[in-house]
Design a protein around this motif. Structure first.
Motif, PDB file in Angstrom:
ATOM      1  N   SER A  34      14.421 -12.375 -30.888  1.00  0.00           N
ATOM      2  CA  SER A  34      14.858 -13.566 -31.651  1.00  0.00           C
ATOM      3  C   SER A  34      13.623 -14.385 -32.026  1.00  0.00           C
ATOM      4  N   LYS A  35      12.693 -14.477 -31.098  1.00  0.00           N
ATOM      5  CA  LYS A  35      11.437 -15.206 -31.359  1.00  0.00           C
ATOM      6  C   LYS A  35      10.632 -14.489 -32.449  1.00  0.00           C
ATOM      7  N   VAL A  36      10.608 -13.168 -32.392  1.00  0.00           N
ATOM      8  CA  VAL A  36       9.876 -12.382 -33.400  1.00  0.00           C
ATOM      9  C   VAL A  36      10.439 -12.688 -34.789  1.00  0.00           C
ATOM     10  N   ARG A  37      11.784 -12.733 -34.879  1.00  0.00           N
ATOM     11  CA  ARG A  37      12.431 -13.015 -36.169  1.00  0.00           C
ATOM     12  C   ARG A  37      12.153 -14.445 -36.615  1.00  0.00           C
ATOM     13  N   LYS A  38      12.292 -15.387 -35.693  1.00  0.00           N
ATOM     14  CA  LYS A  38      12.132 -16.811 -36.019  1.00  0.00           C
ATOM     15  C   LYS A  38      10.695 -17.120 -36.451  1.00  0.00           C
ATOM     16  N   TYR A  66       7.613  -2.862 -37.816  1.00  0.00           N
ATOM     17  CA  TYR A  66       7.023  -3.614 -38.919  1.00  0.00           C
ATOM     18  C   TYR A  66       8.101  -4.403 -39.646  1.00  0.00           C
ATOM     19  N   LEU A  67       7.654  -5.455 -40.316  1.00  0.00           N
ATOM     20  CA  LEU A  67       8.566  -6.329 -41.035  1.00  0.00           C
ATOM     21  C   LEU A  67       8.554  -5.930 -42.506  1.00  0.00           C
ATOM     22  N   LYS A  68       9.753  -5.648 -43.043  1.00  0.00           N
ATOM     23  CA  LYS A  68       9.825  -5.300 -44.468  1.00  0.00           C
ATOM     24  C   LYS A  68      11.024  -6.031 -45.076  1.00  0.00           C
ATOM     25  N   ASN A  69      10.777  -6.798 -46.107  1.00  0.00           N
ATOM     26  CA  ASN A  69      11.816  -7.612 -46.749  1.00  0.00           C
ATOM     27  C   ASN A  69      12.632  -8.401 -45.714  1.00  0.00           C
ATOM     28  N   GLY A  70      11.935  -8.960 -44.751  1.00  0.00           N
ATOM     29  CA  GLY A  70      12.599  -9.779 -43.740  1.00  0.00           C
ATOM     30  C   GLY A  70      13.325  -8.979 -42.666  1.00  0.00           C
ATOM     31  N   LYS A  71      13.257  -7.652 -42.728  1.00  0.00           N
ATOM     32  CA  LYS A  71      13.961  -6.819 -41.723  1.00  0.00           C
ATOM     33  C   LYS A  71      12.954  -6.201 -40.764  1.00  0.00           C
TER      34      LYS A  71
END
Ligand code: NDP
Length: 267
Positions: free
Chosen positions: A48-52, A89-94
């Motif tokens: 959740s922290k990674v996303r935030k 990895y982060l791609k288009n917010g995913k």
């Protein structure tokens, strides 16, 4: 500044920050690669922290390589086949999970030998062994045999990947061109563990080890004595890290500088 890091428990021993930060520094990329030492019960909260905080990438190590899979937005085909995620990895917010361990195996082998047409024996049936089988299959090895202490695990892996299997005790029956030591036997043990009798190692073999602590394991020392070509475990670490760097930055990784940083951290 973009943030990346190694997600593991424990994590403080990891050499990945030294390798990746050398890459960022060399290319003048304003990013930092940190240690994320997270216990299994805190994994979901950490994601959740990674996303935030929009953390842009993770290297994933023990004990999270399987547990993280259902918590990501998607997992690519390679990671699904190998059954473990070692890179996010982060791609288009995913958040996407993949696996670069097999690239680590492939590139390390190709530095010393062809894989195509070779007879290969892989010791172990865990994650590193699965990445090894995948790399050897992809490079058209002639035969691949998985030998494990627990036979049922070797059998299951062999069935899944359509290769041969057996018990480590029966190693003498096989005369591989390439031997990949992909068990955790001897990890962090200075004196090492004898997994294969020295007399069964031959000069004609290429012997690869996945463990890099210690750097020279028992099998590597024994193989060196016979005059066999050897590949130590830090090559796999380096090549899987370089593959992750390319994925995160879409840039050509500064291989030499990343290699130097690893060697400096090791010796
Ligand atoms: P797993 O726990 O998934 O598998 C461990 C394997 O080792 C099993 O096949 C197990 O056999 C075998 N094993 C453990 N102890 C012994 C022993 N005393 N004798 C014989 N076999 C034994 O681990 P991984 O596959 O994830 O990791 C294996 C090693 O690879 C680790 O040491 C890890 O550090 C290293 N590694 C290195 C990387 C690199 O970049 N260089 C990357 C990833 C991993 P059994 O099924 O019978 O229990």
């Amino acid at each position: 500044m973009d943030i990346y890091g190694i997600l593991a428990f424990p994590a403080s021993h990891s050499l990945s920050p030294a390798i990746q930060n050398a890459g960022f520094k060399t290319l003048g990329i304003n990013s930092s690669y940190d240690f994320f030492e997270i216990t299994p019960d805190k994994l979901e909260e950490f994601l959740s922290k990674v996303r935030k905080e929009k953390i842009r990438g993770l290297s994933v190590s023990k004990p999270h390589k399987q547990a993280i899979m259902p918590l990501l937005d998607s997992v690519d085909k390679v990671a699904l086949k190998i059954g473990a995620v070692n890179t996010v990895y982060l791609k288009n917010g995913k958040l996407i999970g993949t696996n670069t361990d097999w690239i680590g195996i492939e590139k390390s082998l190709l530095e010393k030998t062809e894989i195509k047409g070779k007879k290969i024996v892989i010791l172990g049936a865990g994650g590193a062994a699965r990445a090894s089988v995948y790399a050897c299959k992809k490079n058209k090895a002639k035969t691949i045999t998985v030998l494990n202490r627990t036979l049922s695990k070797a059998k299951a892996l062999a069935k899944e990947f359509a290769c041969e299997y057996g018990s480590i005790k029966d190693f003498k029956l096989y005369k591989p061109d390439i031997l990949i030591q992909a068990t955790s036997a001897g990890l962090n043990k200075k004196e090492g563990i004898k997994i294969i009798p020295e007399k069964l190692l031959r000069k004609e073999m290429v012997v690869m080890e996945v463990i890099y602590s210690p750097l020279e394991t028992k099998i590597i020392k024994d193989a060196q004595k016979t005059g066999a070509k050897t590949i130590t475990g830090e090559r796999m670490l380096l090549h899987q890290a370089v593959a992750a760097f390319k994925l995160w930055t879409s840039k050509k990784a500064p291989f030499k500088e990343m290699e130097e940083a690893l060697n400096k951290a090791l010796y």
